[in-house]
Design a protein around this motif. Sequence first.
Motif, mmCIF file in Angstrom:
data_model
loop_
_atom_site.group_PDB
_atom_site.id
_atom_site.type_symbol
_atom_site.label_atom_id
_atom_site.label_comp_id
_atom_site.label_asym_id
_atom_site.label_seq_id
_atom_site.Cartn_x
_atom_site.Cartn_y
_atom_site.Cartn_z
ATOM 1 N N ARG A 177 0.829 -1.208 0.000
ATOM 2 C CA ARG A 177 0.000 0.000 0.000
ATOM 3 C C ARG A 177 0.868 1.265 0.000
ATOM 4 N N LYS A 178 2.143 1.080 -0.265
ATOM 5 C CA LYS A 178 3.048 2.226 -0.259
ATOM 6 C C LYS A 178 2.850 3.080 -1.510
ATOM 7 N N ILE A 179 3.346 4.311 -1.420
ATOM 8 C CA ILE A 179 3.230 5.244 -2.545
ATOM 9 C C ILE A 179 4.499 5.154 -3.387
ATOM 10 N N PRO A 180 4.383 4.848 -4.665
ATOM 11 C CA PRO A 180 5.573 4.758 -5.525
ATOM 12 C C PRO A 180 6.406 6.045 -5.476
ATOM 13 N N GLY A 181 7.711 5.877 -5.268
ATOM 14 C CA GLY A 181 8.617 7.029 -5.252
ATOM 15 C C GLY A 181 8.556 7.865 -3.995
ATOM 16 N N SER A 182 7.997 7.323 -2.909
ATOM 17 C CA SER A 182 7.835 8.115 -1.681
ATOM 18 C C SER A 182 9.001 7.964 -0.707
ATOM 19 N N GLU A 183 9.919 7.038 -0.963
ATOM 20 C CA GLU A 183 11.054 6.817 -0.059
ATOM 21 C C GLU A 183 12.361 6.851 -0.852
ATOM 22 N N CYS A 184 12.664 8.026 -1.366
ATOM 23 C CA CYS A 184 13.835 8.183 -2.235
ATOM 24 C C CYS A 184 15.106 8.431 -1.432
ATOM 25 N N HIS A 185 16.218 8.112 -2.056
ATOM 26 C CA HIS A 185 17.536 8.400 -1.492
ATOM 27 C C HIS A 185 17.714 9.914 -1.398
ATOM 28 N N LYS A 186 18.615 10.346 -0.516
ATOM 29 C CA LYS A 186 18.926 11.774 -0.417
ATOM 30 C C LYS A 186 19.279 12.331 -1.794
ATOM 31 N N ARG A 187 18.770 13.530 -2.055
ATOM 32 C CA ARG A 187 19.027 14.257 -3.306
ATOM 33 C C ARG A 187 18.294 13.642 -4.500
ATOM 34 N N TYR A 188 17.348 12.744 -4.237
ATOM 35 C CA TYR A 188 16.492 12.183 -5.285
ATOM 36 C C TYR A 188 15.052 12.586 -4.995
ATOM 37 N N GLN A 189 14.258 12.727 -6.045
ATOM 38 C CA GLN A 189 12.859 13.096 -5.874
ATOM 39 C C GLN A 189 11.961 12.240 -6.763
ATOM 40 N N ASN A 190 10.705 12.177 -6.389
ATOM 41 C CA ASN A 190 9.724 11.358 -7.091
ATOM 42 C C ASN A 190 9.330 11.996 -8.422
ATOM 43 N N GLU A 191 9.512 11.227 -9.479
ATOM 44 C CA GLU A 191 9.038 11.644 -10.801
ATOM 45 C C GLU A 191 8.283 10.477 -11.417
ATOM 46 N N GLY A 192 6.975 10.529 -11.313
ATOM 47 C CA GLY A 192 6.141 9.484 -11.894
ATOM 48 C C GLY A 192 6.332 8.126 -11.259
ATOM 49 N N GLY A 193 6.626 8.110 -9.949
ATOM 50 C CA GLY A 193 6.801 6.843 -9.248
ATOM 51 C C GLY A 193 8.234 6.349 -9.210
ATOM 52 N N LEU A 194 9.130 7.049 -9.895
ATOM 53 C CA LEU A 194 10.545 6.671 -9.935
ATOM 54 C C LEU A 194 11.363 7.737 -9.212
ATOM 55 N N CYS A 195 12.330 7.313 -8.409
ATOM 56 C CA CYS A 195 13.199 8.253 -7.695
ATOM 57 C C CYS A 195 14.311 8.710 -8.635
ATOM 58 N N VAL A 196 14.319 10.000 -8.945
ATOM 59 C CA VAL A 196 15.238 10.556 -9.937
ATOM 60 C C VAL A 196 16.172 11.558 -9.263
ATOM 61 N N ALA A 197 17.454 11.540 -9.628
ATOM 62 C CA ALA A 197 18.450 12.433 -9.029
ATOM 63 C C ALA A 197 18.119 13.887 -9.325
ATOM 64 N N ASN A 198 18.240 14.735 -8.298
ATOM 65 C CA ASN A 198 18.014 16.169 -8.487
ATOM 66 C C ASN A 198 19.038 16.752 -9.460
ATOM 67 N N ILE A 199 20.302 16.416 -9.222
ATOM 68 C CA ILE A 199 21.382 16.870 -10.112
ATOM 69 C C ILE A 199 22.171 15.635 -10.521
ATOM 70 N N LYS A 200 21.866 15.122 -11.674
ATOM 71 C CA LYS A 200 22.441 13.862 -12.144
ATOM 72 C C LYS A 200 23.966 13.895 -12.167
ATOM 73 N N GLU A 201 24.530 15.041 -12.571
ATOM 74 C CA GLU A 201 25.980 15.143 -12.735
ATOM 75 C C GLU A 201 26.736 15.026 -11.413
ATOM 76 N N GLU A 202 26.068 15.312 -10.307
ATOM 77 C CA GLU A 202 26.736 15.257 -9.005
ATOM 78 C C GLU A 202 26.724 13.862 -8.393
ATOM 79 N N GLU A 203 25.911 12.985 -8.958
ATOM 80 C CA GLU A 203 25.814 11.634 -8.410
ATOM 81 C C GLU A 203 26.865 10.734 -9.049
#
Length: 576
Positions: free
Chosen positions: A158-184
């Motif tokens: 019953r969890k929400i897709p993309g609701s428990e992302c790693h630090k500096r990642y955010q939910n985009e359509g259920g997928l955890c996406v890096a805020n600044i890809k180049e820094e990862e």
Amino acid sequence: MNLLQSLLIFLSFVAINAFFFFQVPLPDNFLPELNTLRQVYANTYNVSNMHKLNWSRALVDIVESLSEMRTFEPKPQKTWRYAKLESYETVIKTTKKAVDAYISKPFNYLSSMQELELLNPLQRFVGCSSGIGGHRLIVCLIGPVGNFTIFDMSGNSRKIPGSECHKRYQNEGGLCVANIKEEESYYGHPQDIFEDVNQIRKEYSKNFNVSNMHQLIWSDDLLKNLQNMVWNNGSGGARVTWRYVHLPTYIKISIESELSTFFNKTPLEKRLFIRSNSDTTLGSLEFLNPLQKFIACSRISNVPSLICLLGTEGKFTIFDSSGNSKEIPGSNCQKGYTNDSGVCVANKPEEESYFGRQLDFMSDVNKIRRRYAKEYRVPSMHELTWNNKLAEVLEPLDMTGLRAQSKKTWRFGALNTYDNIIYHIEADVSSFFEMNRTAKKLHIKNLSGHGTMYRLEFLNPLQKTIACGRKEDDGVTYVICLLGPEGNFTIFDTTFQSHAAAGSKCDEGYHDEDGLCSLQIPTQVPIIDYRKMANEEKNEATTGKPEPEPLFENHGNEISLSHLFIFLLAKLFLNI
């Protein structure tokens, strides 16, 4: 060229061509389609922590370094796992089949779960290559997690897709996406190291009752020095005002594991380990040096992995690891730090600097001048005072200009930081003081060609003024100090044969203050500001402030009382 040489060249040519023949180009749509598949499963099964995979050249380098293995069956690593693929074109199809097979009958392979590895929600990086073992085999490494994790495939989440992302990642359509890809990066993010190391320091401070464990502050100054270095496995600047840790990749558990290994050693084994490695680096143990206050981590051009610098201590120090300490955690903090839950935390972190405090430096440098003046009976060791005119001279000069213009009315000395100046001057000059007279003269002659006597400059007894600032030299920032008014270098008698008294030969305007010739403080004559007084009187008149009641002398009463006294006295005599 003989037959054997020709044969070797031919075989090498065949091997190289075979490798490139079996290299399969990476299709442009491989990674986007793989991430789309991860997103579909995240939304279908309500996966809260499915992360978008980023391509990692570092993982490609690792898999290609293993390309000579005929059977690619490595053990799972701490920071990556692997999957073998038949082809890039069929990976989506075979991965779906693997999911269906796992749902119908769960299985567990220790080395690799093959295509299911591509759906591990915690993984964030992938790198693939082919031609392994001379076959058209595609191998993908997925990191940075070394354990296999799969999401709940029961359909009951019953969890929400993309609701428990790693630090500096955010939910985009259920997928955890890096805020600044180049820094990862697969090698780790400096923020993670910074936060995790401070947490580890706090835990060890409490567990071992460490009284002086300081919280680390991120230092852009250290970072700048690190990024400008040409690293040579330790660099020549190490172990003066900083030490280093080399991390092939970063993951918290790898640091914790290395520390656990050390603290499980016997006391003798611990001492031997520190003694054997303190001249280079002690690895993760460097993170527990309680006196370090600053940290910076980065990858640099000639080193693919991560390097962390910790300052401002060049000497390794470890706390009492016996478990018998009765100290209070965080009870022995340095100036500007206070105890916060067992760790010394800066009162104003924004004001703390790797280069230290200029005000503390002035106090320290005069303290060591006084000490040497008394120890060697130097009659003319003068107190150094800050001089703004010298600061104006220093400001526009680069290192070339410094060397060209020095030795007239000022000289210059170089420091790594303002911190621990007493320790560093002592370390630098102790060997000089131990030399015989001839060796000292030769040493001074050799250094004179550099334009400075380095830290010996701070013990020139005839210098009276100083001004310091930061200057870069070969990409590294130093603290450069101008000292005046002497253009010639003078050192006191270091033979212990002086019979003079410290501070007995001070220049005009200076007086002996506990062995150091200090500036006399002139008597302050009160300055009367007549303009201010006139303005105050004018303001009082315009504001209608009531004047204080006048104090009248009681002359009238005095006359009346005297007459009364005479009258009574006369009456007394008449009655008699």
